[in-house]
Each structure stands twice: as structure tokens, then as C-alpha cells.
Design a protein around this motif. Structure first.
Motif, PDB file in Angstrom:
ATOM      1  N   ASN A   1       0.845  -1.181   0.000  1.00  0.00           N
ATOM      2  CA  ASN A   1       0.000   0.000   0.000  1.00  0.00           C
ATOM      3  C   ASN A   1       0.887   1.240   0.000  1.00  0.00           C
ATOM      4  O   ASN A   1       2.103   1.149   0.249  1.00  0.00           O
ATOM      5  N   ASP A   2       0.300   2.399  -0.256  1.00  0.00           N
ATOM      6  CA  ASP A   2       1.105   3.615  -0.184  1.00  0.00           C
ATOM      7  C   ASP A   2       1.460   3.911   1.271  1.00  0.00           C
ATOM      8  O   ASP A   2       0.718   3.566   2.192  1.00  0.00           O
ATOM      9  N   GLY A   3       2.619   4.542   1.475  1.00  0.00           N
ATOM     10  CA  GLY A   3       3.072   4.857   2.822  1.00  0.00           C
ATOM     11  C   GLY A   3       4.578   4.832   2.935  1.00  0.00           C
ATOM     12  O   GLY A   3       5.301   4.682   1.942  1.00  0.00           O
ATOM     13  N   SER A   4       5.068   4.979   4.170  1.00  0.00           N
ATOM     14  CA  SER A   4       6.513   4.950   4.457  1.00  0.00           C
ATOM     15  C   SER A   4       6.884   3.598   5.037  1.00  0.00           C
ATOM     16  O   SER A   4       6.155   3.058   5.875  1.00  0.00           O
ATOM     17  N   TYR A   5       8.042   3.075   4.627  1.00  0.00           N
ATOM     18  CA  TYR A   5       8.456   1.740   5.051  1.00  0.00           C
ATOM     19  C   TYR A   5       9.926   1.747   5.467  1.00  0.00           C
ATOM     20  O   TYR A   5      10.732   2.515   4.947  1.00  0.00           O
TER      21      TYR A   5
ATOM     22  N   PHE B   1      12.027   3.752   2.418  1.00  0.00           N
ATOM     23  CA  PHE B   1      11.494   4.198   1.128  1.00  0.00           C
ATOM     24  C   PHE B   1      10.027   4.584   1.280  1.00  0.00           C
ATOM     25  O   PHE B   1       9.339   4.141   2.190  1.00  0.00           O
ATOM     26  N   GLU B   2       9.580   5.444   0.365  1.00  0.00           N
ATOM     27  CA  GLU B   2       8.196   5.905   0.321  1.00  0.00           C
ATOM     28  C   GLU B   2       7.511   5.284  -0.896  1.00  0.00           C
ATOM     29  O   GLU B   2       8.093   5.214  -1.981  1.00  0.00           O
ATOM     30  N   VAL B   3       6.293   4.826  -0.697  1.00  0.00           N
ATOM     31  CA  VAL B   3       5.485   4.315  -1.802  1.00  0.00           C
ATOM     32  C   VAL B   3       4.322   5.275  -2.014  1.00  0.00           C
ATOM     33  O   VAL B   3       3.540   5.519  -1.087  1.00  0.00           O
ATOM     34  N   GLU B   4       4.228   5.822  -3.214  1.00  0.00           N
ATOM     35  CA  GLU B   4       3.149   6.755  -3.520  1.00  0.00           C
ATOM     36  C   GLU B   4       1.927   6.013  -4.055  1.00  0.00           C
ATOM     37  O   GLU B   4       2.021   4.897  -4.563  1.00  0.00           O
ATOM     38  N   ASP B   5       0.792   6.682  -3.958  1.00  0.00           N
ATOM     39  CA  ASP B   5      -0.457   6.099  -4.442  1.00  0.00           C
ATOM     40  C   ASP B   5      -0.529   6.197  -5.970  1.00  0.00           C
ATOM     41  O   ASP B   5       0.114   7.052  -6.584  1.00  0.00           O
ATOM     42  N   TYR B   6      -1.319   5.314  -6.552  1.00  0.00           N
ATOM     43  CA  TYR B   6      -1.612   5.394  -7.991  1.00  0.00           C
ATOM     44  C   TYR B   6      -2.972   4.744  -8.214  1.00  0.00           C
ATOM     45  O   TYR B   6      -3.197   3.610  -7.783  1.00  0.00           O
TER      46      TYR B   6
END
Length: 430
Positions: A366-370, A393-398
Motif C-alpha cells: 500500500n502507499d506509505g513509508s516503510y 522508502f516511500e510508496v506513492e499512491d496510484y
């Protein structure tokens, strides 16, 4: 009567890299002459540097701890958090009287039970039962007091079948089970627990946390707890401190301290690299060379989003030739929740640099910080080294063809095969 169980005043601990003590007779004599004869300050206390493990500054002396101050009341549960090398274990060793401080003092009120490392306080040639009596005697208990508790200890540990076997034949998990049971049930006024519980299975960890909560809340005893599991610290502790480079960065409620800790971790990078083996994090068995999170992107400047596959590459120096090793990868959310824990197959490794790689598919997170932590294990059960929070790393939404723009629920967001179609209608005649 004072309600303070632990009082730490200006506590400091200095080490000289690579040696025991100051490292030479000349240094020892100079220290003795300046402090004992002239009554001056220790000359070697002036030259130590902060213990920044990722910075090579050429200094032979480092402060593992520097000017630590805090108080813990009777019945408090204090959580101690911080990255590897922050000084957490050194602090617990001083409080447990395993090592002495360089300066300052720590006053403790009552009997102390410590669980610092696997096997600490156990004699390998004695059986589990004999070690229970040995530990009780060290704590000042008589045989009658220990006998009244021994059945409860054995039952809690879950090693009844092996309690009359020498502990040198125990696995690391069995060691931890028995050691925790002894520490928790022999009624110490102060209980000190390091991250050694990470060796145990999930069910036993839950059991231990429940017992520590009872010890603190119901029995009014004091608990010091070091953990990388932020949720466990929140659930167990009513106070917390954050150690950073050997100093107290902040203290207060667990929520405040954990939020500060996670915010500072968020300043990390996709890559961590150590050129010099002797300055790399680790120990005599393992030293970390590099940890890389490599996004599989056609455009290197593009952001990581939920579709992006990630390769996590870890390199480490193996200093145990022929050892059977496997590497575990732990992925945590910004709140400290473990998203997954995966490990490589176990295989024998030669001495030298070992490389491991784990692939996280796109359309999974999911989007968020990990945050990523790495654990290296020998013989599937002996933890050689735990390297925490080594990459971020950061995961952005799409979203495409989706009209919902709220936060997508869940820790993960996998794209599984899914189909929808109308069923064919059938008219049934009489």
C-alpha cells in the motif's frame, strides 16, 4: 520513603576501539597518575567522540554513553528505543552490574533480574533445573523460596521435557524460554529485558509481554524493556526514552518518544554502504557492507508508487567459514507494524562477502513509508546479528479508473486475479 527505583546521574561509558581498557600500560599509568595522585580529571575523557557508527573520524576513543540522566519510579515500565549502536545494550549492562561506567552513577533499589543475551547467567554444564536454583541463589533466595516457584517456572518455560538436560544442549529458543521464566518468576524488584525476545516464536513473545505487563501493573515491580517492536513498547510501557549516539534525545510518553524516533528514521536513504569492514555495523561473526533498495523503474527520476517492483540487495562480510546461514528481511510500516518477515533458504557460506537479494513485486504494498531491517541467522535458530532500520522508502499512491480517493485500507494492497460476470438465468418449468 522514596518511590524511585532507578536513578541515573550523568552516566557515561567510554571505550577504546579494538582493545580492552585503555589499551596500554602507558595509558593506564597516565590515567592513574592524573586521577589518583594529582586529583585531576581523567585525560582520556576529553578526547572521546560521539559513537556515530557510520562516520569514520579517526578517533580511537568513543562514548558509548554520555551524560545519561533519568529516573524510574517503582512499578513503572520504561521502554528504551534507538537504532543499533545508540547505547541501549551498554546502558542495560551497566544497570545490570555487568560492566562499570566510566563516570557518573546508577542507583538501583532492590533485586535485579536481567535478560540481556541468550544464555546470560546460565552455566552450560548444569541442567535447566540446576540453573534455576543457581540463578535464585545469586539473587539471594533460599532453596525453600526457589522450590515454591520451580513448578511455575518450568510450566511457563515450556521446556519440562528437557529441564534435567544440561543447557549447553538447548537451542537458543529454549535458552530464552527458560531464562525469561526464571527472570520473571523469582520476584525481582527490577526486571531488565533486552531485545533477546526476538529469538522466541510469536506465541512465546506474546506470553512474555503479558507476563511483563502483570509484573509491572499488578505486582508493582519495575521493568526496563529494550525493543525494536514499537507496538510492544506502546502496549507495555508507561514511559520511554530515545537514545541517539549515546545520549538521551528525548523522553516522555511512549507515543511521543516513538513518534520522534520514527520521524528521525524517516530521514534515512534507500542505500546504506560501509567501505571499511572494521567500521561497519556487526560483530565478530557478521559485518554489514551494504543494504540497497533498488526500484525497478524505466525512468530513474520517477517516484516509487504501488506498481513499482523493488529489489532489496544486502551484502555482508561472513567471518564464520562454512557456517550454515540464512538471511531474514523484515519490512515495517512507519508506525512500527511488521508488514512481512521473509527469509532465504539456509546454506553453507564461505568466508568473505556474501550477497543476498529479495524481490518485492509491484502491486503488493500500500502507499506509505516503510523501513527495512535485516537479520542474519546461523543454523536456522541462532541470531548472529540484527541490523535494524537500515533503509527507508516511500510508496506513492496510484489509481486508474477508480473514483475513490480516500486512504486505501490495509497494510498491503495486492492485485490478485479477480473476475465478475452475471450468471446465466434459467427458467425452470413445472
Amino acid at each position: 520513603m522514596s518511590n524511585i527505583a532507578i536513578k541515573v546521574d550523568n552516566l557515561s561509558k567510554m571505550y577504546r576501539l579494538g582493545v580492552v581498557g585503555t589499551g596500554s600500560l602507558t595509558h593506564d599509568l597516565n590515567r592513574w597518575w592524573q586521577t589518583k595522585i594529582k586529583g585531576k580529571e581523567d585525560p582520556y575523557l576529553k578526547i572521546g567522540k560521539k559513537n556515530k557508527r557510520n562516520v569514520a573520524d579517526g578517533s580511537q576513543y568513543v562514548w558509548s554513553l554520555q551524560d545519561i540522566n533519568f529516573e524510574v519510579n517503582v512499578g513503572d515500565a520504561l521502554g528504551i528505543v534507538g537504532t543499533n549502536g545508540a547505547g541501549k545494550s551498554t546502558l542495560l549492562k551497566i544497570l545490570s552490574r555487568v560492566t562499570a561506567p566510566t563516570s557518573g552513577r546508577a542507583n538501583m533499589k532492590g533485586r535485579i533480574a536481567s535478560l540481556l543475551e541468550v544464555g546470560t547467567g546460565f552455566h552450560p554444564e548444569l541442567t535447566g533445573r540446576e540453573n534455576i536454583f543457581l540463578n535464585g541463589a545469586i539473587m539471594g533466595m533460599n532453596k525453600f523460596e526457589i522450590r515454591s516457584k520451580i513448578d511455575e517456572i518450568i510450566d511457563f518455560s515450556g521446556v519440562a521435557k528437557y529441564v534435567d538436560t544440561p543447557v549447553k544442549r538447548y537451542s537458543s529458543g529454549m535458552y530464552v524460554r527458560l531464562a525469561f521464566a526464571v527472570a520473571a518468576h523469582l520476584e525481582p524488584e527490577i526486571m531488565i529485558v533486552d531485545e533477546v525476545l526476538a529469538v522466541g516464536d510469536a506465541e512465546f513473545q506474546k506470553k512474555c509481554l503479558g507476563k511483563m505487563q502483570d509484573v509491572s501493573e499488578k505486582e508493582g515491580r519495575t521493568v526496563l524493556f529494550v525493543s525494536h517492536n514499537m507496538q510492544a513498547v506502546k502496549n507495555l510501557c508507561n514511559k520511554a526514552i530515545l537514545l541517539e549516539d549515546g545520549s538521551v534525545a528525548t523522553s516522555g510518553t511512549p507515543n511521543h518518544v516513538i513518534n520522534t524516533y520514527l520521524t528521525r528514521l524517516g530521514e534515512g536513504e534507500l542505500t546504506q554502504y560501509f567501505e571499511n569492514k572494521m567500521e561497519a555495523p556487526g560483530n565478530d561473526s557478521i559485518r554489514i557492507k551494504s543494504v540497497e533498495v533498488i526500484p525497478q523503474l524505466d525512468d530513474p527520476a520517477a517516484p516509487i508508487d504501488i506498481r513499482t517492483p523493488l529489489n532489496v540487495k544486502i551484502r555482508f562480510w561472513n567471518q564464520l567459514p562454512g557456517a550454515s546461514l540464512n538471511l531474514g528481511l523484515h519490512l515495517f510500516s512507519v508506525s512500527g507494524e511488521c508488514i512481512f518477515d521473509v527469509s532465504s533458504p539456509s546454506s553453507e557460506m564461505p568466508e568473505g562477502i556474501v550477497e543476498a537479494e529479495c524481490k518485492i513485486p509491484g502491486n503488493f504494498l500500500n502507499d506509505g513509508s516503510y523501513f527495512i531491517s535485516v537479520v542474519i541467522v546461523k543454523d536456522t535458530s541462532v541470531m548472529l546479528y540484527y541490523h535494524e532500520d537500515c533503509a527507508r522508502f516511500e510508496v506513492e499512491d496510484y489509481r486508474e479508473n477508480v473514483n475513490y480517493y480516500g486512504k486505501w485500507r490495509g497494510a498491503v494492497r495486492p492485485q490478485f486475479p479477480f473476475s465478475i460476470a452475471p450468471l446465466e438465468r434459467r427458467i425452470l418449468s413445472d
